[in-house]
Scaffold this motif. Sequence first.
Motif, mmCIF file in Angstrom:
data_model
loop_
_atom_site.group_PDB
_atom_site.id
_atom_site.type_symbol
_atom_site.label_atom_id
_atom_site.label_comp_id
_atom_site.label_asym_id
_atom_site.label_seq_id
_atom_site.Cartn_x
_atom_site.Cartn_y
_atom_site.Cartn_z
ATOM 1 N N LYS A 40 0.828 -1.206 0.000
ATOM 2 C CA LYS A 40 0.000 0.000 0.000
ATOM 3 C C LYS A 40 0.865 1.261 0.000
ATOM 4 O O LYS A 40 0.546 2.245 -0.677
ATOM 5 N N ALA A 41 1.949 1.233 0.745
ATOM 6 C CA ALA A 41 2.842 2.395 0.806
ATOM 7 C C ALA A 41 3.496 2.632 -0.556
ATOM 8 O O ALA A 41 3.685 3.778 -0.978
ATOM 9 N N ARG A 42 3.825 1.556 -1.249
ATOM 10 C CA ARG A 42 4.423 1.694 -2.574
ATOM 11 C C ARG A 42 3.428 2.297 -3.569
ATOM 12 O O ARG A 42 3.781 3.179 -4.355
ATOM 13 N N ILE A 43 2.214 1.818 -3.518
ATOM 14 C CA ILE A 43 1.181 2.348 -4.416
ATOM 15 C C ILE A 43 0.957 3.832 -4.145
ATOM 16 O O ILE A 43 0.847 4.646 -5.070
ATOM 17 N N ALA A 44 0.910 4.200 -2.864
ATOM 18 C CA ALA A 44 0.704 5.595 -2.489
ATOM 19 C C ALA A 44 1.887 6.455 -2.945
ATOM 20 O O ALA A 44 1.709 7.578 -3.434
ATOM 21 N N ALA A 45 3.098 5.923 -2.818
ATOM 22 C CA ALA A 45 4.288 6.679 -3.214
ATOM 23 C C ALA A 45 4.294 6.932 -4.718
ATOM 24 O O ALA A 45 4.600 8.044 -5.170
ATOM 25 N N LEU A 46 3.944 5.922 -5.487
ATOM 26 C CA LEU A 46 3.930 6.082 -6.946
ATOM 27 C C LEU A 46 2.820 7.026 -7.405
ATOM 28 O O LEU A 46 3.000 7.800 -8.351
ATOM 29 N N SER A 47 1.672 6.963 -6.743
ATOM 30 C CA SER A 47 0.543 7.803 -7.152
ATOM 31 C C SER A 47 0.773 9.272 -6.820
ATOM 32 O O SER A 47 0.205 10.159 -7.463
ATOM 33 N N SER A 48 1.634 9.538 -5.843
ATOM 34 C CA SER A 48 1.877 10.934 -5.432
ATOM 35 C C SER A 48 3.180 11.497 -5.992
ATOM 36 O O SER A 48 3.499 12.658 -5.756
ATOM 37 N N HIS A 49 3.919 10.670 -6.730
ATOM 38 C CA HIS A 49 5.216 11.129 -7.251
ATOM 39 C C HIS A 49 5.141 11.325 -8.757
ATOM 40 O O HIS A 49 4.789 10.412 -9.496
ATOM 41 N N TRP A 50 5.513 12.517 -9.204
ATOM 42 C CA TRP A 50 5.532 12.835 -10.631
ATOM 43 C C TRP A 50 6.952 13.196 -11.038
ATOM 44 O O TRP A 50 7.601 14.028 -10.408
ATOM 45 N N PHE A 51 7.414 12.604 -12.109
ATOM 46 C CA PHE A 51 8.724 12.938 -12.648
ATOM 47 C C PHE A 51 8.576 14.136 -13.589
ATOM 48 O O PHE A 51 7.857 14.045 -14.581
ATOM 49 N N PRO A 52 9.225 15.264 -13.292
ATOM 50 C CA PRO A 52 9.146 16.408 -14.212
ATOM 51 C C PRO A 52 9.860 16.047 -15.514
ATOM 52 O O PRO A 52 10.981 15.534 -15.503
ATOM 53 N N ALA A 53 9.190 16.286 -16.631
ATOM 54 C CA ALA A 53 9.732 15.838 -17.910
ATOM 55 C C ALA A 53 9.422 16.817 -19.031
ATOM 56 O O ALA A 53 8.510 17.641 -18.934
ATOM 57 N N VAL A 54 10.202 16.692 -20.091
ATOM 58 C CA VAL A 54 10.028 17.487 -21.307
ATOM 59 C C VAL A 54 9.849 16.510 -22.469
ATOM 60 O O VAL A 54 10.592 15.528 -22.567
ATOM 61 N N ALA A 55 8.885 16.777 -23.329
ATOM 62 C CA ALA A 55 8.711 15.968 -24.536
ATOM 63 C C ALA A 55 9.740 16.418 -25.563
ATOM 64 O O ALA A 55 9.828 17.605 -25.895
ATOM 65 N N GLY A 56 10.544 15.477 -26.049
ATOM 66 C CA GLY A 56 11.600 15.803 -26.987
ATOM 67 C C GLY A 56 11.405 15.159 -28.343
ATOM 68 O O GLY A 56 10.384 14.497 -28.587
ATOM 69 N N PRO A 57 12.344 15.341 -29.239
ATOM 70 C CA PRO A 57 12.259 14.757 -30.585
ATOM 71 C C PRO A 57 12.123 13.240 -30.541
ATOM 72 O O PRO A 57 12.600 12.584 -29.608
ATOM 73 N N GLY A 58 11.467 12.706 -31.550
ATOM 74 C CA GLY A 58 11.309 11.258 -31.633
ATOM 75 C C GLY A 58 10.320 10.689 -30.648
ATOM 76 O O GLY A 58 10.405 9.506 -30.297
ATOM 77 N N GLU A 59 9.389 11.503 -30.158
ATOM 78 C CA GLU A 59 8.367 11.067 -29.209
ATOM 79 C C GLU A 59 8.991 10.491 -27.936
ATOM 80 O O GLU A 59 8.512 9.512 -27.363
ATOM 81 N N ARG A 60 10.070 11.126 -27.494
ATOM 82 C CA ARG A 60 10.752 10.693 -26.279
ATOM 83 C C ARG A 60 10.473 11.668 -25.144
ATOM 84 O O ARG A 60 10.326 12.864 -25.366
ATOM 85 N N PHE A 61 10.419 11.139 -23.933
ATOM 86 C CA PHE A 61 10.261 11.963 -22.740
ATOM 87 C C PHE A 61 11.586 11.996 -21.982
ATOM 88 O O PHE A 61 12.182 10.957 -21.692
ATOM 89 N N TYR A 62 12.030 13.208 -21.661
ATOM 90 C CA TYR A 62 13.286 13.413 -20.957
ATOM 91 C C TYR A 62 12.984 13.922 -19.545
ATOM 92 O O TYR A 62 12.411 14.996 -19.387
ATOM 93 N N ILE A 63 13.359 13.154 -18.526
ATOM 94 C CA ILE A 63 13.109 13.618 -17.161
ATOM 95 C C ILE A 63 14.206 14.596 -16.755
ATOM 96 O O ILE A 63 15.373 14.414 -17.110
ATOM 97 N N VAL A 64 13.850 15.634 -16.037
ATOM 98 C CA VAL A 64 14.808 16.671 -15.672
ATOM 99 C C VAL A 64 15.163 16.648 -14.184
ATOM 100 O O VAL A 64 15.922 17.494 -13.722
ATOM 101 N N ASP A 65 14.649 15.661 -13.460
ATOM 102 C CA ASP A 65 14.951 15.522 -12.037
ATOM 103 C C ASP A 65 14.580 14.111 -11.601
ATOM 104 O O ASP A 65 13.940 13.365 -12.347
#
Length: 205
Positions: A40-65
């Motif tokens: 349950k703690a893992r599910i809660a951690a994943l649901s509340s955590h967002w990786f800041p990202a930028v959409a880049g060329p080639g339909e790729r997502f680049y995380i910045v943190d």
Amino acid sequence: MHAHPQLIHTRLEKLHPTQITVGKREVALKRKHWGAMGRKARIAALSSHWFPAVAGPGERFYIVDHHHFGLALLEEDVKTVSLMLLTDLSWLGLPHFWNVMDHHQWVHPYDSQGQRCGFDAIPGRLTAMHDDPYRSLAGEVRQAGGFSKDVTPFSEFLWADFFRARIGRKLLDHDFPAALHRAIKIAGAQEARYLPGWCGVAEKA
């Protein structure tokens, strides 16, 4: 730039890093913490955590943190995570894309020696990032209160370079507790006062 950042669910293994190195010791600590959590703690951690990202060329997502957490989750066989899309730069050519990322301080193309490299040196996947033990040292110094968490992009890499010039690699590799003790001590020195999150006492003029 989006007025309201978009949330996207995607496969963790497809995310691209924006830095060359991580501290593998710090990744291991995050894996240990994750392993001690219940379902349950893992599910809660994943649901509340967002990786800041930028959409880049080639339909790729680049995380910045949060590269360390992302790699720890990958090594723990987590498949899907949530992204907070900061902006869409997918229409740019790759050279221009990296220049824009650099302008926004969303990329850190420095190797494990603290030397700046070309953008093509940035790995194509999180699991290919190199180990920088001084980045792990900086992370543990912050955890120990040697300096404060700061919003400055890649601030702990600045501290890693500070320690790199003052603490020998032999000590770091063979006696991490001693290296940590020394790093905490010098983190409050006047010569470190230019660094983000410095907690020393400023000398009077």
